[in-house]
Design a protein around this motif. Structure first.
Motif, PDB file in Angstrom:
ATOM      1  N   ILE A 188       0.840  -1.195   0.000  1.00  0.00           N
ATOM      2  CA  ILE A 188       0.000   0.000   0.000  1.00  0.00           C
ATOM      3  C   ILE A 188       0.874   1.245   0.000  1.00  0.00           C
ATOM      4  O   ILE A 188       1.913   1.291   0.670  1.00  0.00           O
ATOM      5  CB  ILE A 188      -0.905   0.020   1.250  1.00  0.00           C
ATOM      6  N   ARG A 189       0.429   2.249  -0.735  1.00  0.00           N
ATOM      7  CA  ARG A 189       1.102   3.549  -0.716  1.00  0.00           C
ATOM      8  C   ARG A 189       0.043   4.641  -0.701  1.00  0.00           C
ATOM      9  O   ARG A 189      -1.060   4.457  -1.243  1.00  0.00           O
ATOM     10  CB  ARG A 189       1.994   3.710  -1.950  1.00  0.00           C
ATOM     11  N   ASN A 190       0.362   5.749  -0.091  1.00  0.00           N
ATOM     12  CA  ASN A 190      -0.560   6.877  -0.075  1.00  0.00           C
ATOM     13  C   ASN A 190      -1.054   7.147  -1.498  1.00  0.00           C
ATOM     14  O   ASN A 190      -0.251   7.381  -2.405  1.00  0.00           O
ATOM     15  CB  ASN A 190       0.163   8.112   0.466  1.00  0.00           C
ATOM     16  N   PRO A 191      -2.369   7.110  -1.716  1.00  0.00           N
ATOM     17  CA  PRO A 191      -2.863   7.328  -3.077  1.00  0.00           C
ATOM     18  C   PRO A 191      -2.461   8.679  -3.651  1.00  0.00           C
ATOM     19  O   PRO A 191      -2.354   8.829  -4.873  1.00  0.00           O
ATOM     20  CB  PRO A 191      -4.382   7.203  -2.935  1.00  0.00           C
ATOM     21  N   ARG A 192      -2.204   9.655  -2.792  1.00  0.00           N
ATOM     22  CA  ARG A 192      -1.804  10.971  -3.287  1.00  0.00           C
ATOM     23  C   ARG A 192      -0.462  10.899  -4.016  1.00  0.00           C
ATOM     24  O   ARG A 192      -0.213  11.679  -4.940  1.00  0.00           O
ATOM     25  CB  ARG A 192      -1.745  11.980  -2.139  1.00  0.00           C
ATOM     26  N   ASP A 193       0.394   9.976  -3.605  1.00  0.00           N
ATOM     27  CA  ASP A 193       1.647   9.751  -4.324  1.00  0.00           C
ATOM     28  C   ASP A 193       1.442   8.820  -5.515  1.00  0.00           C
ATOM     29  O   ASP A 193       2.066   8.992  -6.566  1.00  0.00           O
ATOM     30  CB  ASP A 193       2.702   9.159  -3.386  1.00  0.00           C
ATOM     31  N   CYS A 194       0.562   7.837  -5.349  1.00  0.00           N
ATOM     32  CA  CYS A 194       0.329   6.848  -6.412  1.00  0.00           C
ATOM     33  C   CYS A 194      -0.178   7.481  -7.703  1.00  0.00           C
ATOM     34  O   CYS A 194       0.112   6.991  -8.790  1.00  0.00           O
ATOM     35  CB  CYS A 194      -0.688   5.803  -5.956  1.00  0.00           C
ATOM     36  N   ILE A 195      -0.963   8.548  -7.578  1.00  0.00           N
ATOM     37  CA  ILE A 195      -1.636   9.085  -8.768  1.00  0.00           C
ATOM     38  C   ILE A 195      -0.875  10.227  -9.430  1.00  0.00           C
ATOM     39  O   ILE A 195      -1.382  10.834 -10.377  1.00  0.00           O
ATOM     40  CB  ILE A 195      -3.077   9.536  -8.434  1.00  0.00           C
ATOM     41  N   LEU A 196       0.329  10.504  -8.980  1.00  0.00           N
ATOM     42  CA  LEU A 196       1.081  11.618  -9.563  1.00  0.00           C
ATOM     43  C   LEU A 196       1.545  11.322 -10.984  1.00  0.00           C
ATOM     44  O   LEU A 196       1.648  12.233 -11.807  1.00  0.00           O
ATOM     45  CB  LEU A 196       2.291  11.959  -8.690  1.00  0.00           C
ATOM     46  N   ASN A 197       1.836  10.056 -11.267  1.00  0.00           N
ATOM     47  CA  ASN A 197       2.400   9.694 -12.568  1.00  0.00           C
ATOM     48  C   ASN A 197       1.546   8.650 -13.281  1.00  0.00           C
ATOM     49  O   ASN A 197       0.767   7.924 -12.664  1.00  0.00           O
ATOM     50  CB  ASN A 197       3.824   9.160 -12.387  1.00  0.00           C
TER      51      ASN A 197
ATOM     52  N   SER B 157      -4.235  16.224  -5.894  1.00  0.00           N
ATOM     53  CA  SER B 157      -3.857  14.837  -5.594  1.00  0.00           C
ATOM     54  C   SER B 157      -4.785  14.206  -4.563  1.00  0.00           C
ATOM     55  O   SER B 157      -4.558  13.064  -4.161  1.00  0.00           O
ATOM     56  CB  SER B 157      -2.409  14.764  -5.085  1.00  0.00           C
ATOM     57  N   TYR B 158      -5.809  14.939  -4.153  1.00  0.00           N
ATOM     58  CA  TYR B 158      -6.737  14.397  -3.161  1.00  0.00           C
ATOM     59  C   TYR B 158      -8.169  14.482  -3.672  1.00  0.00           C
ATOM     60  O   TYR B 158      -8.586  15.509  -4.221  1.00  0.00           O
ATOM     61  CB  TYR B 158      -6.640  15.153  -1.839  1.00  0.00           C
ATOM     62  N   TYR B 159      -8.914  13.388  -3.460  1.00  0.00           N
ATOM     63  CA  TYR B 159     -10.332  13.332  -3.800  1.00  0.00           C
ATOM     64  C   TYR B 159     -11.061  12.727  -2.609  1.00  0.00           C
ATOM     65  O   TYR B 159     -10.577  11.770  -1.992  1.00  0.00           O
ATOM     66  CB  TYR B 159     -10.545  12.501  -5.073  1.00  0.00           C
TER      67      TYR B 159
ATOM     68  N   GLU C  39      -2.513  11.242   5.960  1.00  0.00           N
ATOM     69  CA  GLU C  39      -3.030  12.576   6.252  1.00  0.00           C
ATOM     70  C   GLU C  39      -4.181  12.933   5.316  1.00  0.00           C
ATOM     71  O   GLU C  39      -4.069  12.800   4.097  1.00  0.00           O
ATOM     72  CB  GLU C  39      -1.892  13.588   6.097  1.00  0.00           C
ATOM     73  N   ILE C  40      -5.283  13.396   5.905  1.00  0.00           N
ATOM     74  CA  ILE C  40      -6.453  13.800   5.136  1.00  0.00           C
ATOM     75  C   ILE C  40      -6.631  15.310   5.276  1.00  0.00           C
ATOM     76  O   ILE C  40      -6.625  15.831   6.393  1.00  0.00           O
ATOM     77  CB  ILE C  40      -7.721  13.068   5.624  1.00  0.00           C
ATOM     78  N   PRO C  41      -6.767  16.026   4.172  1.00  0.00           N
ATOM     79  CA  PRO C  41      -6.920  17.484   4.255  1.00  0.00           C
ATOM     80  C   PRO C  41      -8.077  17.883   5.168  1.00  0.00           C
ATOM     81  O   PRO C  41      -9.154  17.283   5.130  1.00  0.00           O
ATOM     82  CB  PRO C  41      -7.213  17.887   2.804  1.00  0.00           C
TER      83      PRO C  41
END
Length: 242
Positions: A123-132, A223-225, A238-240
């Motif tokens: 598992i990885r923070n989705p905010r990093d996963c979706i950058l590329n 990067s957050y939804y 971390e959640i905004p």
């Protein structure tokens, strides 16, 4: 003899654990690419499309995978998986396995075909996963319906969410461990100890880059939804606004 596979969406950092296993003497199939994915991938891609025929999209971000757990697995699927894994299945290595992110898309049936192998859910923070960009960004390429969007980051986030929910909806196998990429990087000794206990083998310590964690903080664009929040909360991300 033991067999191992890694479950996790593309850009989850699965290359790190695949490389760790390889350098620790686990045969990860042949040939491998620079991401330590087993090649060629086409049979796996086609297997994903076979399974997708039996996934029901219920609208929005809701899918029904229940049929996958009880129906007879098509011979077409089994043949494709066995062909893809030929080098692994024929190996006489004491410890062997494979890694390719698309395994996540067929996880329910892979688990039924191989119920006794060891599964590492990475598992990885989705905010990093979706950058590329990744091959699985557009689930339509694998026969999966989802809400239309022209926002590429949102498309990737939907792919992340789909794969996360698919794993959660699948009965957990006997041999299962969950590992956060961030822990592997920032708490490597502790995480390797957990993995060694689970796998029953000694693992080497590969170089890691702490800057690979929380790249979203310096990246441009969204990067957050909101729909990612339950999964992020579960794994301590971390959640905004919280």
């Amino acid at each position: 003899m033991s067999m191992i596979t890694i479950i996790g969406r593309g850009h989850s950092g699965t290359r790190a654990i695949s490389r760790t296993l390889w350098e620790s003497g686990v045969f990860m199939g042949a040939p491998l690419n620079q991401s330590s994915d087993l090649l060629p991938p086409e049979d796996m891609y086609d297997a994903c499309r076979v399974l997708a025929r039996f996934v029901q999209w219920k609208g929005d971000l809701d899918w029904d995978w229940s049929a996958l757990h009880t129906m007879e697995i098509p011979t077409e699927f089994t043949d494709l998986i066995h062909r893809y894994l030929k080098s692994v299945l024929e190996s006489t290595a004491e410890h062997k396995g494979w890694k390719i992110p698309e395994t996540t898309l067929v996880y329910p049936w892979v688990q039924r075909l191989f119920p006794d192998i060891k599964y590492i859910f990475w598992i990885r923070n989705p905010r990093d996963c979706i950058l590329n960009r990744h091959k699985t960004d557009d689930l339509h390429d694998f026969g999966i319906d989802y809400p239309a969007t022209e926002d590429l980051r949102r498309q990737r986030a939907i792919s992340w969410w789909y794969q996360y929910k698919l794993v959660q909806a699948t009965p957990q196998p006997a041999n299962w461990i969950e590992v956060r990429f961030e822990d592997f990087v920032l708490k490597q000794d502790e995480t390797l100890a957990r993995l060694e206990d689970f796998l029953g083998i000694k693992l080497v310590k590969i170089p890691v880059n702490p800057e690979a964690v929380d790249r979203w903080k310096t990246a441009d664009g969204e990067s957050y939804y909101d729909f990612l929040a339950p999964a992020m909360r579960k794994y301590g991300y971390e959640i905004p606004g919280n």
